[in-house]
Design a protein around this motif. Sequence first.
Motif, PDB file in Angstrom:
ATOM      1  N   ARG A 155       0.818  -1.211   0.000  1.00 41.21           N
ATOM      2  CA  ARG A 155       0.000   0.000   0.000  1.00 41.21           C
ATOM      3  C   ARG A 155       0.854   1.264   0.000  1.00 41.21           C
ATOM      4  O   ARG A 155       0.620   2.184  -0.799  1.00 41.21           O
ATOM      5  CB  ARG A 155      -0.948  -0.007   1.204  1.00 41.21           C
ATOM      6  CG  ARG A 155      -2.111  -0.975   1.081  1.00 41.21           C
ATOM      7  CD  ARG A 155      -3.156  -0.720   2.145  1.00 41.21           C
ATOM      8  NE  ARG A 155      -2.663  -1.036   3.476  1.00 41.21           N
ATOM      9  CZ  ARG A 155      -2.871  -2.193   4.101  1.00 41.21           C
ATOM     10  NH1 ARG A 155      -3.558  -3.155   3.502  1.00 41.21           N
ATOM     11  NH2 ARG A 155      -2.403  -2.399   5.320  1.00 41.21           N
ATOM     12  N   SER A 213      -5.717   5.778   3.920  1.00 44.52           N
ATOM     13  CA  SER A 213      -6.420   6.293   2.750  1.00 44.52           C
ATOM     14  C   SER A 213      -7.923   6.176   2.919  1.00 44.52           C
ATOM     15  O   SER A 213      -8.447   5.127   3.317  1.00 44.52           O
ATOM     16  CB  SER A 213      -5.990   5.529   1.495  1.00 44.52           C
ATOM     17  OG  SER A 213      -6.727   5.967   0.376  1.00 44.52           O
ATOM     18  N   ASP A 244      -9.851   6.605   0.272  1.00 47.21           N
ATOM     19  CA  ASP A 244     -10.308   6.074  -1.010  1.00 47.21           C
ATOM     20  C   ASP A 244      -9.146   5.326  -1.651  1.00 47.21           C
ATOM     21  O   ASP A 244      -8.450   5.842  -2.522  1.00 47.21           O
ATOM     22  CB  ASP A 244     -10.788   7.200  -1.920  1.00 47.21           C
ATOM     23  CG  ASP A 244     -11.288   6.682  -3.277  1.00 47.21           C
ATOM     24  OD1 ASP A 244     -11.525   5.457  -3.375  1.00 47.21           O
ATOM     25  OD2 ASP A 244     -11.409   7.487  -4.213  1.00 47.21           O
ATOM     26  N   ILE A 245      -8.947   4.102  -1.206  1.00 47.80           N
ATOM     27  CA  ILE A 245      -7.788   3.342  -1.668  1.00 47.80           C
ATOM     28  C   ILE A 245      -7.892   2.973  -3.142  1.00 47.80           C
ATOM     29  O   ILE A 245      -6.885   2.686  -3.797  1.00 47.80           O
ATOM     30  CB  ILE A 245      -7.601   2.086  -0.797  1.00 47.80           C
ATOM     31  CG1 ILE A 245      -6.146   1.582  -0.923  1.00 47.80           C
ATOM     32  CG2 ILE A 245      -8.614   1.001  -1.157  1.00 47.80           C
ATOM     33  CD1 ILE A 245      -5.778   0.565   0.112  1.00 47.80           C
ATOM     34  N   SER A 246      -9.103   3.020  -3.705  1.00 45.16           N
ATOM     35  CA  SER A 246      -9.267   2.679  -5.122  1.00 45.16           C
ATOM     36  C   SER A 246      -8.528   3.662  -6.020  1.00 45.16           C
ATOM     37  O   SER A 246      -8.157   3.327  -7.140  1.00 45.16           O
ATOM     38  CB  SER A 246     -10.750   2.651  -5.498  1.00 45.16           C
ATOM     39  OG  SER A 246     -11.338   3.933  -5.365  1.00 45.16           O
ATOM     40  N   ARG A 247      -8.301   4.906  -5.540  1.00 45.50           N
ATOM     41  CA  ARG A 247      -7.584   5.891  -6.336  1.00 45.50           C
ATOM     42  C   ARG A 247      -6.168   5.434  -6.680  1.00 45.50           C
ATOM     43  O   ARG A 247      -5.601   5.826  -7.700  1.00 45.50           O
ATOM     44  CB  ARG A 247      -7.531   7.225  -5.579  1.00 45.50           C
ATOM     45  CG  ARG A 247      -6.741   8.312  -6.314  1.00 45.50           C
ATOM     46  CD  ARG A 247      -6.881   9.675  -5.686  1.00 45.50           C
ATOM     47  NE  ARG A 247      -6.214   9.746  -4.398  1.00 45.50           N
ATOM     48  CZ  ARG A 247      -6.860   9.938  -3.242  1.00 45.50           C
ATOM     49  NH1 ARG A 247      -8.168  10.018  -3.225  1.00 45.50           N
ATOM     50  NH2 ARG A 247      -6.204  10.026  -2.115  1.00 45.50           N
ATOM     51  N   TYR A 248      -5.588   4.588  -5.844  1.00 45.95           N
ATOM     52  CA  TYR A 248      -4.195   4.179  -6.028  1.00 45.95           C
ATOM     53  C   TYR A 248      -4.049   2.958  -6.930  1.00 45.95           C
ATOM     54  O   TYR A 248      -2.925   2.544  -7.218  1.00 45.95           O
ATOM     55  CB  TYR A 248      -3.560   3.930  -4.657  1.00 45.95           C
ATOM     56  CG  TYR A 248      -3.548   5.185  -3.814  1.00 45.95           C
ATOM     57  CD1 TYR A 248      -2.658   6.222  -4.080  1.00 45.95           C
ATOM     58  CD2 TYR A 248      -4.452   5.348  -2.775  1.00 45.95           C
ATOM     59  CE1 TYR A 248      -2.660   7.380  -3.325  1.00 45.95           C
ATOM     60  CE2 TYR A 248      -4.464   6.504  -2.010  1.00 45.95           C
ATOM     61  CZ  TYR A 248      -3.573   7.518  -2.289  1.00 45.95           C
ATOM     62  OH  TYR A 248      -3.580   8.672  -1.540  1.00 45.95           O
ATOM     63  N   GLU A 249      -5.142   2.375  -7.353  1.00 43.22           N
ATOM     64  CA  GLU A 249      -5.161   1.293  -8.336  1.00 43.22           C
ATOM     65  C   GLU A 249      -4.251   0.124  -7.947  1.00 43.22           C
ATOM     66  O   GLU A 249      -3.494  -0.407  -8.763  1.00 43.22           O
ATOM     67  CB  GLU A 249      -4.788   1.832  -9.726  1.00 43.22           C
ATOM     68  CG  GLU A 249      -5.763   2.909 -10.219  1.00 43.22           C
ATOM     69  CD  GLU A 249      -5.416   3.421 -11.606  1.00 43.22           C
ATOM     70  OE1 GLU A 249      -4.259   3.212 -12.046  1.00 43.22           O
ATOM     71  OE2 GLU A 249      -6.285   4.030 -12.247  1.00 43.22           O
ATOM     72  N   ASP A 303      -6.346  -5.997  -7.147  1.00 41.12           N
ATOM     73  CA  ASP A 303      -7.116  -6.771  -6.177  1.00 41.12           C
ATOM     74  C   ASP A 303      -6.416  -8.059  -5.791  1.00 41.12           C
ATOM     75  O   ASP A 303      -6.524  -8.523  -4.653  1.00 41.12           O
ATOM     76  CB  ASP A 303      -8.506  -7.092  -6.738  1.00 41.12           C
ATOM     77  CG  ASP A 303      -9.423  -5.883  -6.745  1.00 41.12           C
ATOM     78  OD1 ASP A 303      -9.055  -4.858  -6.133  1.00 41.12           O
ATOM     79  OD2 ASP A 303     -10.496  -5.958  -7.376  1.00 41.12           O
ATOM     80  N   TYR A 339      -6.211  -8.228  -1.830  1.00 42.73           N
ATOM     81  CA  TYR A 339      -7.088  -9.206  -1.169  1.00 42.73           C
ATOM     82  C   TYR A 339      -6.525 -10.618  -1.238  1.00 42.73           C
ATOM     83  O   TYR A 339      -7.266 -11.592  -1.136  1.00 42.73           O
ATOM     84  CB  TYR A 339      -8.485  -9.149  -1.804  1.00 42.73           C
ATOM     85  CG  TYR A 339      -9.087  -7.764  -1.730  1.00 42.73           C
ATOM     86  CD1 TYR A 339      -9.480  -7.227  -0.512  1.00 42.73           C
ATOM     87  CD2 TYR A 339      -9.231  -6.975  -2.874  1.00 42.73           C
ATOM     88  CE1 TYR A 339     -10.011  -5.944  -0.431  1.00 42.73           C
ATOM     89  CE2 TYR A 339      -9.765  -5.697  -2.803  1.00 42.73           C
ATOM     90  CZ  TYR A 339     -10.149  -5.193  -1.577  1.00 42.73           C
ATOM     91  OH  TYR A 339     -10.670  -3.919  -1.489  1.00 42.73           O
TER      92      TYR A 339
END
Length: 304
Positions: free
Chosen positions: A102, A140, A142-147, A150, A154
Motif C-alpha cells: 500500500r 487512505s 479512497d484506496i481505489s484511487r491508487y489502483e 485486487d 485481497y
Amino acid sequence: MASTATPEAPVIAGDRLTPGWLKIVWLYLMLVPALVWGFSSLSGSRSLASALITIITVGFGHSIGLHRGIIHRSYRCARFTRGLLAYLFVHTGLGGPLSWVRVHYFRDYWQNRMDCPAYFRYDHSMAKDYYWNLHFALKSGDISRYEIPDEDLYDPWLAFLEKTWYLHVLAAAGLIWAFFGFEAMIVCVPLRISITILGHWFVGFISHKYGYARYDIDDATEHGYNNWVLGALSFGEGFHNNHHAHPSSAKMSTEWYELDLGWYLVAGLRAVGLVWDVQVVGHDHTQKARAKERSFRWRWPWQD
C-alpha cells in the motif's frame, strides 16, 4: 499545513496521516536491545549467520520478492514461489507485506504528481524524514484511487502475513535463543532488524536526495538519484533514478559500473526455472513514457 509534529499530508477523499504505533513500538523493541547488547554479542560466526539471513530476507524477500516481483511484476513465477518470497520478506522485520504494498503505491502516486505532499517529498532534513517516515502511516479514505491490484490487496496469504508478521519474527527469535543462545538471538534478530529498518530508510532518503541521475520524469516531483555504494549494498535499490525511469525492470542497474546484486538473485532464480518472463532494461520496453533521458548530472549535500 506542514509542521514538525504532523507531516503535511494529502487530504483528498479522507487521506490522513496517523502515528504508526505498531511500527514505532517495533522499531524501538528492536533498536533498544540492539544498542544495549548487540555489539558486545558480535562474533565472526554470529555476524556471518546474520549476513546470510539478511541476504535471504532482504535480498530474496524484500528486493526481488516483494518489490520487483509482487509490486512491479518484473517477472512471473508460480504462486508457491510468490508466497515463499513474501514469507521471507516478513523475516526482514520491516513489517507486514500489504502495508508495504500500500505505501509503495501511495508514494508512487504522489511522487509522480506535481502536488506531492511533504510527507512523500524529500526537500526536508534527514532528522525530520526519520521522524516522519518511521513514526507515521498514511490511512487512505479512497484506496481505489491508487489502483492497487485486487489480487494483491485481497490475497489471502498476504492478508494472513499482514496480521501475523511480527509473530513469525518473534517465534524465530525464540527458536534461535533456545538452540543457539541469547547472544546469537540478539545479533540475528534485533541487531539485524534494526540495521535493516534504518538501512532501508537511509537508502530511501539518500537515493531521493543525492547522487547522479540520467533521467527526468515529466510532471513528477521526485526523480530519484543513483548511488554506487548504496546501490551495491542494497541489492540495487540505491539506483533509484534508474528505477523511477524503468519501474518494471528486474534489473535496476543500467551501466556496467552499477552493481545490482538483486539482479543476480533474479538471474539465479531464472536459471533454475523458478521465475520466467523476466523484464530487463535494454532488452524489454521497461521505460515509462514520462521518463526522458537527459545529460548526466550530480546532486550533492552542499547544494541544498
